[in-house]
Structures are given as C-alpha cells and as structure tokens.
Design a protein around this motif. Structure first.
Motif, short mmCIF file in Angstrom:
data_model
loop_
_atom_site.label_atom_id
_atom_site.label_comp_id
_atom_site.label_asym_id
_atom_site.label_seq_id
_atom_site.Cartn_x
_atom_site.Cartn_y
_atom_site.Cartn_z
N LEU A 61 0.81 -1.22 0.00
CA LEU A 61 0.00 0.00 0.00
C LEU A 61 0.84 1.27 0.00
O LEU A 61 0.35 2.35 -0.32
CB LEU A 61 -0.94 0.00 1.21
CG LEU A 61 -2.08 -1.01 1.18
CD1 LEU A 61 -2.78 -1.06 2.54
CD2 LEU A 61 -3.08 -0.69 0.07
N LEU A 62 2.12 1.16 0.35
CA LEU A 62 3.03 2.31 0.35
C LEU A 62 3.62 2.59 -1.02
O LEU A 62 4.41 3.53 -1.17
CB LEU A 62 4.17 2.08 1.36
CG LEU A 62 3.83 2.23 2.84
CD1 LEU A 62 5.01 1.76 3.69
CD2 LEU A 62 3.49 3.68 3.17
N ASP A 63 3.25 1.82 -2.02
CA ASP A 63 3.84 1.94 -3.35
C ASP A 63 3.56 3.33 -3.94
O ASP A 63 2.41 3.75 -4.06
CB ASP A 63 3.25 0.86 -4.26
CG ASP A 63 4.00 0.71 -5.57
OD1 ASP A 63 4.13 1.72 -6.28
OD2 ASP A 63 4.44 -0.40 -5.88
N GLU A 64 4.62 4.05 -4.35
CA GLU A 64 4.48 5.41 -4.90
C GLU A 64 4.71 5.46 -6.40
O GLU A 64 4.89 6.54 -6.97
CB GLU A 64 5.47 6.35 -4.20
CG GLU A 64 5.23 6.50 -2.71
CD GLU A 64 6.25 7.43 -2.06
OE1 GLU A 64 6.54 8.51 -2.63
OE2 GLU A 64 6.77 7.07 -0.99
N GLU A 65 4.65 4.32 -7.07
CA GLU A 65 4.89 4.29 -8.52
C GLU A 65 3.85 5.12 -9.27
O GLU A 65 2.65 4.98 -9.07
CB GLU A 65 4.85 2.85 -9.01
CG GLU A 65 5.10 2.69 -10.50
CD GLU A 65 5.04 1.25 -10.95
OE1 GLU A 65 4.91 1.03 -12.17
OE2 GLU A 65 5.10 0.34 -10.09
N ILE A 66 4.33 6.00 -10.13
CA ILE A 66 3.48 6.86 -10.96
C ILE A 66 3.24 6.17 -12.30
O ILE A 66 4.16 5.63 -12.92
CB ILE A 66 4.13 8.23 -11.19
CG1 ILE A 66 4.40 8.93 -9.85
CG2 ILE A 66 3.28 9.10 -12.10
CD1 ILE A 66 3.16 9.26 -9.07
N ALA A 67 2.01 6.20 -12.77
CA ALA A 67 1.68 5.54 -14.03
C ALA A 67 2.18 6.35 -15.22
O ALA A 67 2.26 7.58 -15.15
CB ALA A 67 0.16 5.37 -14.13
#
Length: 253
Positions: free
Chosen positions: A180-186
């Motif tokens: 849930l901490l994933d900060e990946e931008i699409a």
C-alpha cells in the motif's frame, strides 16, 4: 477510502481480506480507528468534520466502506457527506441489500460514490454512477475512484503485487501495508481522464499519494479467518515524516 482491495471467500483460511488507503486533504480533521463513543459497537476511523467514516465495522460483523467516484465536472458543494452512507448502514438494522435499495432512491443527492456494505462473507457493491446493486461473488477485487475493478493503473498494480501475498498460507498484514506504500506513478498514456490537469492525474495515479496538501493519510488491513477471528489494523501516517502510528484490534465473533 480512495483505494480498496478485497479478497472475498477466496482463501482456504481467510473468508475476508481487505487492504486499503484513505486519501484526503491533510487539513481535514480525523479520528484514528477506535470504538466510537456514541456507538460503542462500531470500530473504525472517523471524519470529525462531517461525522461519517470511510471504513468501519461492528462487533457483530457488519462492514462498510466507501470511495469517491472522481468526476470534477459534476460536483455539488452542498451534497451530503458520502461517509454517512457507511455509518448509517452500521447503525441501522437493515440487511445490506435492503439498505442499498434505500440508498438507490436518494443516490442522486450525493456526489459520485462507490459503496461496499454487508457482512464479513456477504458483501454488496453499489455506485450512483452505475445504479445497480451487485452481490460480490468469491474473488479478488480492486476499487479506486471509478467503478469496481475498473483497470486503473493503481488498481492493476496493486492486484498484481498483492496476489502472491493473499495466496500464501498465512497472510502477512505487514506485507500488505508495504504494498500500500507503493508510490509508482503511471505512464501518461495509462492515466485516466477525470477532469484534473496532467500533473495532478500523475500524482493521483500512485497507490500511495504524496502531494503538498493531499494524500494517503492512513492504511487499513482487515483479516477475517474461517473461525471469525477478526484482525483490524490501521497505520496513521505523520504527514511530514510519513512515520506511522499503528492501531490494532482483535475481535472474535
């Protein structure tokens, strides 16, 4: 909530697994997960400005959660709070399907929403952008700010990363919190078009959102095993350091 993953009757040891982020403006006053003073049977966080909630449950096993449907061209600033849709379900005696029939009649009053309510192994979904009551079959679902299982990048990314965790014999809340901490931008060519400028769409495409005044303020994991032992775990983030305080509750029905 703005991002919810639900595994329903889809694991040999857990009848329900929920992992979710709540995204909100940083200035909005909020209480962390606890049993409510005015309704002691309800456990969950609370919006202190409108008195609703994004996710909560009762000691008897009723559960509700809501996300906004993002449509900035159709916002009524005087609409009632969508968080009340959850708390109203938890405080009345209605079965989920009967309750959603009542919601359907008043749904146009609200800004866009997705609502999931029911018992721990019998959940229903309704959106006022779809106007249809759906009983969830066993499976794994993702919900953000469009309809259930709309393949937005953050939904697809989360489902892909969570699947090995929720398929393990013992499910680790810590592993779900880390995802849930994933900060990946699409990538830009995968971004939805919801009325925001491109910079904002980019920022909101991450599972965990960090912007100067809005973002992911807490994460919640709920595990319900086949013996109806419930673990309700919340992490509330410091919005400057993003360290967290953890609140954990265990209930046996």
């Amino acid at each position: 909530m703005c991002l919810i993953f639900i595994s329903l009757s889809n694991h040999p040891h857990y009848k329900l697994i929920v992992a979710a982020n709540r995204d909100e403006f940083y200035h909005r006053k909020t209480a962390p997960a606890q049993y409510w003073n005015d309704h002691s049977q309800i456990l969950g966080g609370r919006d202190l400005e409108a008195n609703g909630t994004w996710m909560a449950m009762t000691k008897s096993g009723k559960l509700g959660m809501v996300t906004n449907y993002r449509d900035l061209k159709n916002i009524n600033p005087n609409a009632p709070t969508r968080g009340q849709l959850v708390s109203d379900f938890l405080t009345n005696g209605d079965h989920a399907e009967a309750y959603l029939k009542e919601v359907h009649h008043k749904a146009p009053q609200y800004n866009g929403f997705n609502l999931v309510v029911g018992e721990l192994d019998n959940l229903y979904y309704y959106s006022n952008y779809q106007s249809k009551i759906v009983r969830l079959e066993p499976g794994f679902f993702g919900l953000s700010n469009h309809l259930l299982d709309t393949p937005w990048p953050k939904v697809e990314n989360g489902k892909k990363k969570m699947l090995p965790v929720i398929s393990a014999d013992t499910v680790s809340p810590n592993d779900l919190f880390e995802i849930l901490l994933d900060e990946e931008i699409a990538p830009d060519n995968q971004l939805p078009s919801t009325g925001l400028d491109i910079e904002r769409e980019r920022a909101l495409s991450a599972m965990f959102i960090k912007t100067p005044n809005y973002g992911s303020r807490c994460s919640t994991v709920i595990l319900v095993d086949r013996n109806n032992k419930i673990t309700f775990q919340e992490r509330v983030y410091n919005l400057e350091t993003f360290d967290f305080e953890e609140n954990k509750f265990e209930v046996v029905m």
